[in-house]
Design an enzyme around this catalytic site. Structure first.
Site, PDB file in Angstrom:
ATOM      1  N   HIS A   1       1.077   5.056   0.964  1.00 31.03           N
ATOM      2  CA  HIS A   1       0.468   6.116   1.776  1.00 31.03           C
ATOM      3  C   HIS A   1       0.580   7.441   1.026  1.00 31.03           C
ATOM      4  O   HIS A   1       1.660   7.780   0.517  1.00 31.03           O
ATOM      5  CB  HIS A   1       1.214   6.287   3.105  1.00 31.03           C
ATOM      6  CG  HIS A   1       1.128   5.139   4.046  1.00 31.03           C
ATOM      7  ND1 HIS A   1       0.262   5.116   5.120  1.00 31.03           N
ATOM      8  CD2 HIS A   1       1.805   3.960   4.099  1.00 31.03           C
ATOM      9  CE1 HIS A   1       0.423   3.991   5.800  1.00 31.03           C
ATOM     10  NE2 HIS A   1       1.355   3.266   5.204  1.00 31.03           N
TER      11      HIS A   1
ATOM     12  N   HIS B   1       0.855  -1.192   0.000  1.00 28.51           N
ATOM     13  CA  HIS B   1       0.000   0.000   0.000  1.00 28.51           C
ATOM     14  C   HIS B   1       0.885   1.234   0.000  1.00 28.51           C
ATOM     15  O   HIS B   1       1.904   1.281   0.682  1.00 28.51           O
ATOM     16  CB  HIS B   1      -0.959   0.002   1.192  1.00 28.51           C
ATOM     17  CG  HIS B   1      -0.300  -0.278   2.508  1.00 28.51           C
ATOM     18  ND1 HIS B   1       0.079  -1.539   2.893  1.00 28.51           N
ATOM     19  CD2 HIS B   1       0.066   0.545   3.515  1.00 28.51           C
ATOM     20  CE1 HIS B   1       0.638  -1.491   4.084  1.00 28.51           C
ATOM     21  NE2 HIS B   1       0.655  -0.221   4.487  1.00 28.51           N
TER      22      HIS B   1
HETATM   23  P1  AMP Z   1       1.734   0.105   7.359  1.00 23.25           P
HETATM   24  O1  AMP Z   1       2.474   0.329   8.636  1.00 23.25           O
HETATM   25  O2  AMP Z   1       2.369   0.822   6.204  1.00 23.25           O
HETATM   26  O3  AMP Z   1       1.516  -1.376   7.080  1.00 23.25           O
HETATM   27  O4  AMP Z   1       0.338   0.806   7.552  1.00 23.25           O
HETATM   28  C1  AMP Z   1      -0.877   0.138   7.548  1.00 23.25           C
HETATM   29  C2  AMP Z   1      -1.934   1.197   7.563  1.00 23.25           C
HETATM   30  O5  AMP Z   1      -3.183   0.591   7.373  1.00 23.25           O
HETATM   31  C3  AMP Z   1      -1.983   1.994   8.865  1.00 23.25           C
HETATM   32  O6  AMP Z   1      -1.793   3.377   8.573  1.00 23.25           O
HETATM   33  C4  AMP Z   1      -3.390   1.704   9.397  1.00 23.25           C
HETATM   34  O7  AMP Z   1      -3.962   2.838   9.999  1.00 23.25           O
HETATM   35  C5  AMP Z   1      -4.129   1.288   8.145  1.00 23.25           C
HETATM   36  N1  AMP Z   1      -5.254   0.392   8.335  1.00 23.25           N
HETATM   37  C6  AMP Z   1      -5.301  -0.710   9.123  1.00 23.25           C
HETATM   38  N2  AMP Z   1      -6.489  -1.339   8.985  1.00 23.25           N
HETATM   39  C7  AMP Z   1      -7.209  -0.606   8.084  1.00 23.25           C
HETATM   40  C8  AMP Z   1      -8.513  -0.724   7.525  1.00 23.25           C
HETATM   41  N3  AMP Z   1      -9.343  -1.736   7.857  1.00 23.25           N
HETATM   42  N4  AMP Z   1      -8.924   0.214   6.636  1.00 23.25           N
HETATM   43  C9  AMP Z   1      -8.107   1.241   6.306  1.00 23.25           C
HETATM   44  N5  AMP Z   1      -6.856   1.395   6.790  1.00 23.25           N
HETATM   45  C10 AMP Z   1      -6.419   0.497   7.667  1.00 23.25           C
END
Ligand code: AMP
Ligand code: ZN
Length: 137
Positions: A101, A99
């Site tokens: 950001h 993903h």
């Molecule tokens: P990362 O540390 O780059 O893996 O970030 C994962 C991101 O996913 C974090 O910023 C979370 O806030 C976000 N996240 C976790 N669960 C969900 C969800 N169900 N829908 C949208 N974002 C999410």
């Protein structure tokens, strides 16, 4: 992957605030936003890291990131964005589905830059480091 939360969003089994979608990619609001408009762009197919994508999907994700960046800057009258990937657990990746950001940014918003993520002084010269990378396959 059945237990991947982002795959569940793609399949419609988990709700999300979707802001962009095309055949190969999806973008939705981060559930725990660092700023208004904090958005995640993903390939619909389950891949963990950037280098797991084939060149075509890489280009499609890049195009989606570009499109969402334009939408966010317009929607929030933001003069800038920070765009980043936690590409692997050691870099802070928690959700193992690639993903990107995208964070709307503003003058004097108090946030950091890419230069604030890590600071480990190199022990080798830039020439050695350059050769090491150039030879790596
Ligand atoms: P990362 O540390 O780059 O893996 O970030 C994962 C991101 O996913 C974090 O910023 C979370 O806030 C976000 N996240 C976790 N669960 C969900 C969800 N169900 N829908 C949208 N974002 C999410
Ligand atoms: Zn997944």
């Amino acid at each position: 992957m059945t237990d991947c939360i982002f795959c569940q969003i793609v399949r419609g089994e988990r709700s999300a605030y979707k802001v962009y979608e095309d055949a190969e990619t999806l973008a939705f609001l981060d559930l725990f936003p660092l700023v208004e408009g904090h958005t995640l762009v993903i390939p619909k197919a389950h891949y963990i890291r950037l280098q797991d994508l084939n060149p075509d999907l890489t280009a499609r994700v890049a195009q989606a990131v570009r499109a969402v960046t334009e939408k966010l800057e317009k929607a929030f009258s933001a003069p800038a964005t920070t765009i980043g990937i936690n590409n692997g657990p050691a870099a802070g990746q928690v959700v193992p589905h690639l993903h990107v950001h995208i964070l709307p940014r503003y003058e004097n918003d108090g946030g950091g830059t890419v230069h604030s993520i890590v600071r480990t002084s190199p022990k080798r010269s830039l020439e050695e480091i350059c050769n090491l990378i150039a030879k790596s396959r």
